[in-house]
Design a protein around this motif. Structure first.
Motif, PDB file in Angstrom:
ATOM      1  N   ILE A  77       0.816  -1.218   0.000  1.00 33.92           N
ATOM      2  CA  ILE A  77       0.000   0.000   0.000  1.00 33.92           C
ATOM      3  C   ILE A  77       0.849   1.267   0.000  1.00 33.92           C
ATOM      4  O   ILE A  77       0.331   2.365  -0.006  1.00 33.92           O
ATOM      5  CB  ILE A  77      -0.999   0.049   1.186  1.00 33.92           C
ATOM      6  CG1 ILE A  77      -0.295   0.178   2.521  1.00 33.92           C
ATOM      7  CG2 ILE A  77      -1.967  -1.104   1.138  1.00 33.92           C
ATOM      8  CD1 ILE A  77      -1.072   0.939   3.557  1.00 33.92           C
ATOM      9  N   GLY A  78       2.174   1.110   0.063  1.00 32.14           N
ATOM     10  CA  GLY A  78       3.055   2.275   0.071  1.00 32.14           C
ATOM     11  C   GLY A  78       3.464   2.723   1.459  1.00 32.14           C
ATOM     12  O   GLY A  78       4.008   3.809   1.632  1.00 32.14           O
ATOM     13  N   ALA A  79       3.227   1.896   2.470  1.00 32.45           N
ATOM     14  CA  ALA A  79       3.662   2.203   3.845  1.00 32.45           C
ATOM     15  C   ALA A  79       5.103   1.714   3.985  1.00 32.45           C
ATOM     16  O   ALA A  79       5.397   0.716   4.638  1.00 32.45           O
ATOM     17  CB  ALA A  79       2.741   1.531   4.853  1.00 32.45           C
ATOM     18  N   PRO A 106       8.236  -0.414  20.476  1.00 28.62           N
ATOM     19  CA  PRO A 106       7.778   0.985  20.565  1.00 28.62           C
ATOM     20  C   PRO A 106       7.907   1.742  19.242  1.00 28.62           C
ATOM     21  O   PRO A 106       7.016   2.514  18.871  1.00 28.62           O
ATOM     22  CB  PRO A 106       8.685   1.588  21.649  1.00 28.62           C
ATOM     23  CG  PRO A 106       9.091   0.410  22.488  1.00 28.62           C
ATOM     24  CD  PRO A 106       9.220  -0.732  21.509  1.00 28.62           C
ATOM     25  N   GLU A 107       8.985   1.506  18.512  1.00 27.77           N
ATOM     26  CA  GLU A 107       9.158   2.159  17.207  1.00 27.77           C
ATOM     27  C   GLU A 107       8.107   1.655  16.219  1.00 27.77           C
ATOM     28  O   GLU A 107       7.529   2.430  15.441  1.00 27.77           O
ATOM     29  CB  GLU A 107      10.569   1.887  16.685  1.00 27.77           C
ATOM     30  CG  GLU A 107      10.901   2.624  15.410  1.00 27.77           C
ATOM     31  CD  GLU A 107      12.318   2.351  14.924  1.00 27.77           C
ATOM     32  OE1 GLU A 107      12.674   2.956  13.897  1.00 27.77           O
ATOM     33  OE2 GLU A 107      13.051   1.552  15.535  1.00 27.77           O
ATOM     34  N   PHE A 108       7.838   0.359  16.261  1.00 27.91           N
ATOM     35  CA  PHE A 108       6.792  -0.232  15.419  1.00 27.91           C
ATOM     36  C   PHE A 108       5.441   0.399  15.742  1.00 27.91           C
ATOM     37  O   PHE A 108       4.698   0.800  14.836  1.00 27.91           O
ATOM     38  CB  PHE A 108       6.756  -1.752  15.632  1.00 27.91           C
ATOM     39  CG  PHE A 108       5.537  -2.415  15.051  1.00 27.91           C
ATOM     40  CD1 PHE A 108       5.468  -2.708  13.701  1.00 27.91           C
ATOM     41  CD2 PHE A 108       4.465  -2.757  15.853  1.00 27.91           C
ATOM     42  CE1 PHE A 108       4.346  -3.327  13.153  1.00 27.91           C
ATOM     43  CE2 PHE A 108       3.338  -3.378  15.329  1.00 27.91           C
ATOM     44  CZ  PHE A 108       3.284  -3.653  13.972  1.00 27.91           C
ATOM     45  N   GLU A 109       5.118   0.478  17.040  1.00 29.28           N
ATOM     46  CA  GLU A 109       3.826   1.066  17.463  1.00 29.28           C
ATOM     47  C   GLU A 109       3.700   2.508  16.996  1.00 29.28           C
ATOM     48  O   GLU A 109       2.635   2.922  16.525  1.00 29.28           O
ATOM     49  CB  GLU A 109       3.685   1.001  18.991  1.00 29.28           C
ATOM     50  CG  GLU A 109       3.663  -0.399  19.561  1.00 29.28           C
ATOM     51  CD  GLU A 109       2.383  -1.158  19.253  1.00 29.28           C
ATOM     52  OE1 GLU A 109       1.407  -0.553  18.764  1.00 29.28           O
ATOM     53  OE2 GLU A 109       2.374  -2.373  19.514  1.00 29.28           O
ATOM     54  N   SER A 110       4.776   3.266  17.132  1.00 27.98           N
ATOM     55  CA  SER A 110       4.762   4.666  16.720  1.00 27.98           C
ATOM     56  C   SER A 110       4.557   4.789  15.209  1.00 27.98           C
ATOM     57  O   SER A 110       3.754   5.606  14.744  1.00 27.98           O
ATOM     58  CB  SER A 110       6.078   5.321  17.143  1.00 27.98           C
ATOM     59  OG  SER A 110       6.147   6.640  16.684  1.00 27.98           O
ATOM     60  N   ALA A 111       5.283   3.978  14.444  1.00 26.71           N
ATOM     61  CA  ALA A 111       5.149   4.018  12.982  1.00 26.71           C
ATOM     62  C   ALA A 111       3.749   3.594  12.547  1.00 26.71           C
ATOM     63  O   ALA A 111       3.165   4.192  11.636  1.00 26.71           O
ATOM     64  CB  ALA A 111       6.205   3.115  12.342  1.00 26.71           C
ATOM     65  N   LEU A 112       3.200   2.579  13.220  1.00 22.89           N
ATOM     66  CA  LEU A 112       1.849   2.126  12.888  1.00 22.89           C
ATOM     67  C   LEU A 112       0.820   3.214  13.204  1.00 22.89           C
ATOM     68  O   LEU A 112      -0.077   3.472  12.403  1.00 22.89           O
ATOM     69  CB  LEU A 112       1.523   0.837  13.636  1.00 22.89           C
ATOM     70  CG  LEU A 112       0.140   0.240  13.383  1.00 22.89           C
ATOM     71  CD1 LEU A 112      -0.075  -0.079  11.909  1.00 22.89           C
ATOM     72  CD2 LEU A 112      -0.047  -1.010  14.230  1.00 22.89           C
ATOM     73  N   ALA A 113       0.963   3.862  14.338  1.00 20.25           N
ATOM     74  CA  ALA A 113       0.027   4.938  14.715  1.00 20.25           C
ATOM     75  C   ALA A 113       0.106   6.099  13.722  1.00 20.25           C
ATOM     76  O   ALA A 113      -0.927   6.650  13.313  1.00 20.25           O
ATOM     77  CB  ALA A 113       0.332   5.426  16.129  1.00 20.25           C
ATOM     78  N   GLU A 114       1.325   6.443  13.307  1.00 23.47           N
ATOM     79  CA  GLU A 114       1.472   7.532  12.337  1.00 23.47           C
ATOM     80  C   GLU A 114       0.849   7.145  11.000  1.00 23.47           C
ATOM     81  O   GLU A 114       0.165   7.940  10.360  1.00 23.47           O
ATOM     82  CB  GLU A 114       2.949   7.889  12.152  1.00 23.47           C
ATOM     83  CG  GLU A 114       3.147   9.086  11.253  1.00 23.47           C
ATOM     84  CD  GLU A 114       4.582   9.549  11.166  1.00 23.47           C
ATOM     85  OE1 GLU A 114       4.816  10.502  10.395  1.00 23.47           O
ATOM     86  OE2 GLU A 114       5.466   8.985  11.823  1.00 23.47           O
ATOM     87  N   LEU A 115       1.047   5.903  10.595  1.00 23.00           N
ATOM     88  CA  LEU A 115       0.451   5.428   9.346  1.00 23.00           C
ATOM     89  C   LEU A 115      -1.074   5.452   9.427  1.00 23.00           C
ATOM     90  O   LEU A 115      -1.747   5.927   8.506  1.00 23.00           O
ATOM     91  CB  LEU A 115       0.938   4.016   9.027  1.00 23.00           C
ATOM     92  CG  LEU A 115       0.270   3.351   7.829  1.00 23.00           C
ATOM     93  CD1 LEU A 115       0.528   4.138   6.543  1.00 23.00           C
ATOM     94  CD2 LEU A 115       0.739   1.918   7.698  1.00 23.00           C
ATOM     95  N   GLN A 116      -1.634   4.951  10.518  1.00 25.04           N
ATOM     96  CA  GLN A 116      -3.091   4.941  10.672  1.00 25.04           C
ATOM     97  C   GLN A 116      -3.635   6.372  10.617  1.00 25.04           C
ATOM     98  O   GLN A 116      -4.684   6.610  10.007  1.00 25.04           O
ATOM     99  CB  GLN A 116      -3.496   4.246  11.975  1.00 25.04           C
ATOM    100  CG  GLN A 116      -3.181   2.761  12.001  1.00 25.04           C
ATOM    101  CD  GLN A 116      -4.089   1.932  11.096  1.00 25.04           C
ATOM    102  OE1 GLN A 116      -5.022   2.420  10.483  1.00 25.04           O
ATOM    103  NE2 GLN A 116      -3.786   0.648  11.013  1.00 25.04           N
ATOM    104  N   ALA A 117      -2.914   7.318  11.217  1.00 31.72           N
ATOM    105  CA  ALA A 117      -3.344   8.727  11.174  1.00 31.72           C
ATOM    106  C   ALA A 117      -3.313   9.258   9.741  1.00 31.72           C
ATOM    107  O   ALA A 117      -4.227   9.982   9.316  1.00 31.72           O
ATOM    108  CB  ALA A 117      -2.457   9.576  12.084  1.00 31.72           C
ATOM    109  N   ARG A 118      -2.282   8.896   8.987  1.00 36.10           N
ATOM    110  CA  ARG A 118      -2.203   9.339   7.584  1.00 36.10           C
ATOM    111  C   ARG A 118      -3.329   8.736   6.755  1.00 36.10           C
ATOM    112  O   ARG A 118      -3.890   9.393   5.883  1.00 36.10           O
ATOM    113  CB  ARG A 118      -0.859   8.949   6.969  1.00 36.10           C
ATOM    114  CG  ARG A 118       0.336   9.620   7.571  1.00 36.10           C
ATOM    115  CD  ARG A 118       0.573  10.998   6.966  1.00 36.10           C
ATOM    116  NE  ARG A 118       1.696  11.626   7.626  1.00 36.10           N
ATOM    117  CZ  ARG A 118       2.906  11.732   7.109  1.00 36.10           C
ATOM    118  NH1 ARG A 118       3.144  11.264   5.898  1.00 36.10           N
ATOM    119  NH2 ARG A 118       3.867  12.317   7.787  1.00 36.10           N
ATOM    120  N   ILE A 119      -3.628   7.473   7.005  1.00 38.78           N
ATOM    121  CA  ILE A 119      -4.722   6.824   6.268  1.00 38.78           C
ATOM    122  C   ILE A 119      -6.046   7.516   6.580  1.00 38.78           C
ATOM    123  O   ILE A 119      -6.822   7.830   5.676  1.00 38.78           O
ATOM    124  CB  ILE A 119      -4.779   5.308   6.583  1.00 38.78           C
ATOM    125  CG1 ILE A 119      -3.581   4.598   5.949  1.00 38.78           C
ATOM    126  CG2 ILE A 119      -6.096   4.704   6.093  1.00 38.78           C
ATOM    127  CD1 ILE A 119      -3.433   3.141   6.350  1.00 38.78           C
TER     128      ILE A 119
END
Length: 137
Positions: A77-79, A106-119
């Motif tokens: 999806i481009g993440a 923690p880095e994974f969680e942060s990246a996932l949260a940022e991605l979900q916000a962008r989506i």
């Protein structure tokens, strides 16, 4: 026994969400892109929870399998930033390095949260063309 070498670090700057990657795969019709993003979000939440649980249980093999699934779907999806993190998590899982996986969560969680916000931001915007490849997020 000697510790396995750490996996290579991902490049410093990868886009959080490069919709041009997804558009190249499925076309640039907004409704189709939105459907893929919604499906990705719905599937990723339980996979991330399973990854956390497997890491807590010390199950490197399950972490490896889940990280592989997350890596593949994220990259499609481009993440790209999350995909690179998942590749590193997968490598740690293959090396049975649960402590390294736990340290990366923690880095994974942060990246996932940022991605979900962008989506969510993309889905809330009336018209959001795919960004130009190589543009900064």
């Amino acid at each position: 026994p000697a510790a396995p070498p750490p996996p290579p670090e991902p490049p410093a700057i990868l886009p959080v969400l490069d919709l041009a990657v997804l558009a190249a795969l499925v076309g640039d019709e907004a409704a189709v892109i939105d459907e893929f993003l919604a499906d990705y979000s719905a599937a990723t939440i339980p996979l991330a929870a399973q990854l956390r649980a497997a890491a807590s249980a010390g199950d490197a093999a399950t972490c490896c399998r889940l990280a592989h699934r997350l890596k593949s779907s994220s990259r499609s999806i481009g993440a790209l930033a999350l995909g690179a993190l998942c590749a590193a998590l997968e490598a740690h899982g293959k090396a049975n390095a649960v402590s390294a996986i736990t340290q990366m969560l923690p880095e994974f969680e942060s990246a996932l949260a940022e991605l979900q916000a962008r989506i969510l931001a993309h889905q809330a915007s009336p018209v959001a063309p795919p960004p130009i490849a190589g543009a900064q997020p």
